[in-house]
Design a protein around this motif. Structure first.
Motif, PDB file in Angstrom:
ATOM      1  N   PHE A  96       0.837  -1.200   0.000  1.00 11.15           N
ATOM      2  CA  PHE A  96       0.000   0.000   0.000  1.00 11.15           C
ATOM      3  C   PHE A  96       0.875   1.255   0.000  1.00 11.15           C
ATOM      4  O   PHE A  96       0.593   2.231  -0.690  1.00 11.15           O
ATOM      5  CB  PHE A  96      -0.953   0.004   1.205  1.00 11.15           C
ATOM      6  CG  PHE A  96      -1.998  -1.079   1.122  1.00 11.15           C
ATOM      7  CD1 PHE A  96      -2.701  -1.303  -0.060  1.00 11.15           C
ATOM      8  CD2 PHE A  96      -2.276  -1.893   2.210  1.00 11.15           C
ATOM      9  CE1 PHE A  96      -3.662  -2.309  -0.157  1.00 11.15           C
ATOM     10  CE2 PHE A  96      -3.227  -2.910   2.128  1.00 11.15           C
ATOM     11  CZ  PHE A  96      -3.918  -3.115   0.938  1.00 11.15           C
ATOM     12  N   LYS A  97       1.972   1.199   0.757  1.00 11.56           N
ATOM     13  CA  LYS A  97       2.885   2.356   0.798  1.00 11.56           C
ATOM     14  C   LYS A  97       3.566   2.542  -0.561  1.00 11.56           C
ATOM     15  O   LYS A  97       3.804   3.664  -1.000  1.00 11.56           O
ATOM     16  CB  LYS A  97       3.937   2.164   1.894  1.00 11.56           C
ATOM     17  CG  LYS A  97       3.365   2.176   3.302  1.00 11.56           C
ATOM     18  CD  LYS A  97       4.182   3.070   4.208  1.00 11.56           C
ATOM     19  CE  LYS A  97       3.637   3.363   5.566  1.00 11.56           C
ATOM     20  NZ  LYS A  97       2.320   3.062   5.941  1.00 11.56           N
ATOM     21  N   MET A  98       3.893   1.429  -1.216  1.00  9.61           N
ATOM     22  CA  MET A  98       4.503   1.526  -2.561  1.00  9.61           C
ATOM     23  C   MET A  98       3.543   2.232  -3.514  1.00  9.61           C
ATOM     24  O   MET A  98       3.952   3.034  -4.348  1.00  9.61           O
ATOM     25  CB  MET A  98       4.824   0.122  -3.105  1.00  9.61           C
ATOM     26  CG  MET A  98       6.031  -0.542  -2.469  1.00  9.61           C
ATOM     27  SD  MET A  98       6.185  -2.262  -3.019  1.00  9.61           S
ATOM     28  CE  MET A  98       6.966  -2.054  -4.624  1.00  9.61           C
ATOM     29  N   LYS A 105       0.673  -0.157  -8.737  1.00 12.33           N
ATOM     30  CA  LYS A 105      -0.769  -0.016  -8.529  1.00 12.33           C
ATOM     31  C   LYS A 105      -1.250  -1.307  -7.888  1.00 12.33           C
ATOM     32  O   LYS A 105      -0.879  -2.398  -8.335  1.00 12.33           O
ATOM     33  CB  LYS A 105      -1.433   0.193  -9.890  1.00 12.33           C
ATOM     34  CG  LYS A 105      -2.839   0.678  -9.800  1.00 12.33           C
ATOM     35  CD  LYS A 105      -3.342   1.056 -11.203  1.00 12.33           C
ATOM     36  CE  LYS A 105      -4.857   1.185 -11.128  1.00 12.33           C
ATOM     37  NZ  LYS A 105      -5.485   1.074 -12.396  1.00 12.33           N
ATOM     38  N   ASN A 106      -2.034  -1.186  -6.815  1.00 13.36           N
ATOM     39  CA  ASN A 106      -2.687  -2.365  -6.229  1.00 13.36           C
ATOM     40  C   ASN A 106      -4.110  -2.396  -6.749  1.00 13.36           C
ATOM     41  O   ASN A 106      -4.857  -1.441  -6.543  1.00 13.36           O
ATOM     42  CB  ASN A 106      -2.747  -2.239  -4.705  1.00 13.36           C
ATOM     43  CG  ASN A 106      -1.395  -2.428  -4.069  1.00 13.36           C
ATOM     44  OD1 ASN A 106      -0.751  -3.451  -4.271  1.00 13.36           O
ATOM     45  ND2 ASN A 106      -0.949  -1.439  -3.299  1.00 13.36           N
ATOM     46  N   ASP A 149      -3.717 -13.024  -2.292  1.00  9.74           N
ATOM     47  CA  ASP A 149      -3.017 -12.014  -1.484  1.00  9.74           C
ATOM     48  C   ASP A 149      -3.122 -10.622  -2.111  1.00  9.74           C
ATOM     49  O   ASP A 149      -3.047  -9.620  -1.407  1.00  9.74           O
ATOM     50  CB  ASP A 149      -1.531 -12.385  -1.335  1.00  9.74           C
ATOM     51  CG  ASP A 149      -1.340 -13.625  -0.484  1.00  9.74           C
ATOM     52  OD1 ASP A 149      -2.226 -13.917   0.337  1.00  9.74           O
ATOM     53  OD2 ASP A 149      -0.315 -14.314  -0.660  1.00  9.74           O
ATOM     54  N   GLY A 150      -3.251 -10.565  -3.424  1.00  9.04           N
ATOM     55  CA  GLY A 150      -3.364  -9.253  -4.074  1.00  9.04           C
ATOM     56  C   GLY A 150      -3.129  -9.367  -5.563  1.00  9.04           C
ATOM     57  O   GLY A 150      -2.818 -10.447  -6.086  1.00  9.04           O
ATOM     58  N   LEU A 151      -3.310  -8.215  -6.193  1.00  9.97           N
ATOM     59  CA  LEU A 151      -3.058  -8.137  -7.640  1.00  9.97           C
ATOM     60  C   LEU A 151      -2.310  -6.829  -7.844  1.00  9.97           C
ATOM     61  O   LEU A 151      -2.805  -5.776  -7.429  1.00  9.97           O
ATOM     62  CB  LEU A 151      -4.410  -8.133  -8.359  1.00  9.97           C
ATOM     63  CG  LEU A 151      -4.429  -8.306  -9.865  1.00  9.97           C
ATOM     64  CD1 LEU A 151      -3.812  -9.630 -10.265  1.00  9.97           C
ATOM     65  CD2 LEU A 151      -5.879  -8.269 -10.371  1.00  9.97           C
ATOM     66  N   VAL A 152      -1.106  -6.907  -8.407  1.00  7.78           N
ATOM     67  CA  VAL A 152      -0.299  -5.684  -8.539  1.00  7.78           C
ATOM     68  C   VAL A 152      -0.058  -5.376 -10.013  1.00  7.78           C
ATOM     69  O   VAL A 152      -0.091  -6.275 -10.867  1.00  7.78           O
ATOM     70  CB  VAL A 152       1.068  -5.812  -7.811  1.00  7.78           C
ATOM     71  CG1 VAL A 152       0.884  -5.906  -6.310  1.00  7.78           C
ATOM     72  CG2 VAL A 152       1.878  -6.984  -8.326  1.00  7.78           C
ATOM     73  N   ALA A 159      -0.032  -8.752 -12.241  1.00  4.17           N
ATOM     74  CA  ALA A 159       0.345 -10.079 -11.739  1.00  4.17           C
ATOM     75  C   ALA A 159      -0.366 -10.362 -10.423  1.00  4.17           C
ATOM     76  O   ALA A 159      -0.498  -9.468  -9.574  1.00  4.17           O
ATOM     77  CB  ALA A 159       1.857 -10.164 -11.544  1.00  4.17           C
ATOM     78  N   VAL A 160      -0.808 -11.600 -10.265  1.00  3.04           N
ATOM     79  CA  VAL A 160      -1.302 -12.048  -8.963  1.00  3.04           C
ATOM     80  C   VAL A 160      -0.118 -11.956  -8.012  1.00  3.04           C
ATOM     81  O   VAL A 160       0.986 -12.402  -8.352  1.00  3.04           O
ATOM     82  CB  VAL A 160      -1.772 -13.525  -9.056  1.00  3.04           C
ATOM     83  CG1 VAL A 160      -2.022 -14.104  -7.676  1.00  3.04           C
ATOM     84  CG2 VAL A 160      -3.009 -13.647  -9.929  1.00  3.04           C
TER      85      VAL A 160
END
Ligand code: SF4
Length: 273
Positions: A96-98, A105-106, A149-152, A159-160
């Motif tokens: 999130f900080k990135m 982008k998250n 866990d997320g998608l960035v 990418a997952v």
């Protein structure tokens, strides 16, 4: 007399106090263990590296082996799982900080699900967990219940994001091979299929020093085939009440050994399995 008895006891068992403390600690630790019930109608992606019979037992809520309180792994596994969960949250906070700093982008999971639905993928957002850190979703084509866990997104590549905490020794072998572990590929392939993306960013972290080794992985058609076939086999067996064949290569951490062996012994004479 009792003081003398205590002295004798201490001499005979010099670590009796510590051992008693440890026993009580471990007993209490097991009561802190959180277990999410396995869904009957769905397979969890994290099970895909296991034997199909094990997944069948999970989905049908078959009786597990009695807990062997003398096995240290029973206690160690509680801490390993807890530290994995804690590290997931901290790593996600860095993501999130990135994003705040404009590096990546998250894509939040409900949005990712909508994008996947637009591509015709039958995934649905089910609900957030209590503290809104885990998005629980399902896919009705593959009968998967999942929480990625997320998608960035970085450099126009989506990418997952898959966090894996492993031992130092395991991370050393992953660094050497530069390849994700096969069960991790199956798990993350399921997320990629459900979210309609081609890439997975495995973020390996070792439990001792929290050093990292990321691997960008492109999902192959073969990965998708293996995942789809395994899910179809488990679904068919659950639907028809047929126990899937065993895979004796996966038995080490299985918690259904007693049940599985009793089934093997029953059918072995006819050689039907
Ligand atoms: S004991 Fe082995 S073969 Fe049987 S369900 Fe477990 S992993 Fe599969």
């Amino acid at each position: 007399m009792s003081a003398l008895n205590n002295l004798i006891k201490e001499f005979e068992h010099p670590r009796a106090f510590e051992m008693k403390f440890m026993e009580l600690y471990n007993k209490t630790l097991l009561t802190c263990k959180e277990e999410q019930p396995y869904p009957t109608d769905f397979t969890r992606p994290s099970s895909l590296g296991k034997c199909a019979r094990n997944i069948f037992f999970e989905r049908t809520h078959a009786p597990k082996d009695p807990i062997d309180l003398n096995n240290p792994w029973i206690y160690n596994s509680v801490g390993i799982l807890e530290s994995g969960t804690d590290r997931h949250e901290r790593i996600q906070n860095v993501l999130f900080k990135m994003e705040e700093q404009g590096f990546i982008k998250n894509i939040d999971i409900p949005t990712a699900i909508k994008d996947a639905q637009a591509k015709g993928i039958k995934s649905e957002f089910v609900k957030w967990n209590e503290d809104k850190t885990e998005a629980r979703c399902c896919n009705t084509e593959y009968n998967l219940y999942f929480q990625a866990d997320g998608l960035v997104e970085l450099d126009n590549k989506k990418a997952v994001f898959e966090i894996k905490t492993v031992s130092c020794k395991k991370l050393a072998s992953i660094r050497k091979s530069q390849k994700p572990l096969p069960p991790h590929i199956l798990q993350a392939t399921a997320y990629a299929m459900c979210l309609g993306v081609d890439y997975i960013l495995f973020f390996y972290e070792d439990r001792d020093f929290t050093s990292h080794f990321p691997i960008l992985y492109k999902v192959t058609d073969e990965d998708k085939r293996v995942v789809t076939e395994k899910l179809a086999l488990v679904d068919k067996c659950c639907r028809e009440g047929v126990i899937p064949p065993p895979n004796k290569l996966e038995c080490m951490f299985c918690t259904y050994k007693e049940l599985c062996n009793s089934i093997e012994n029953e059918v072995a004479p006819e050689g039907e399995l």
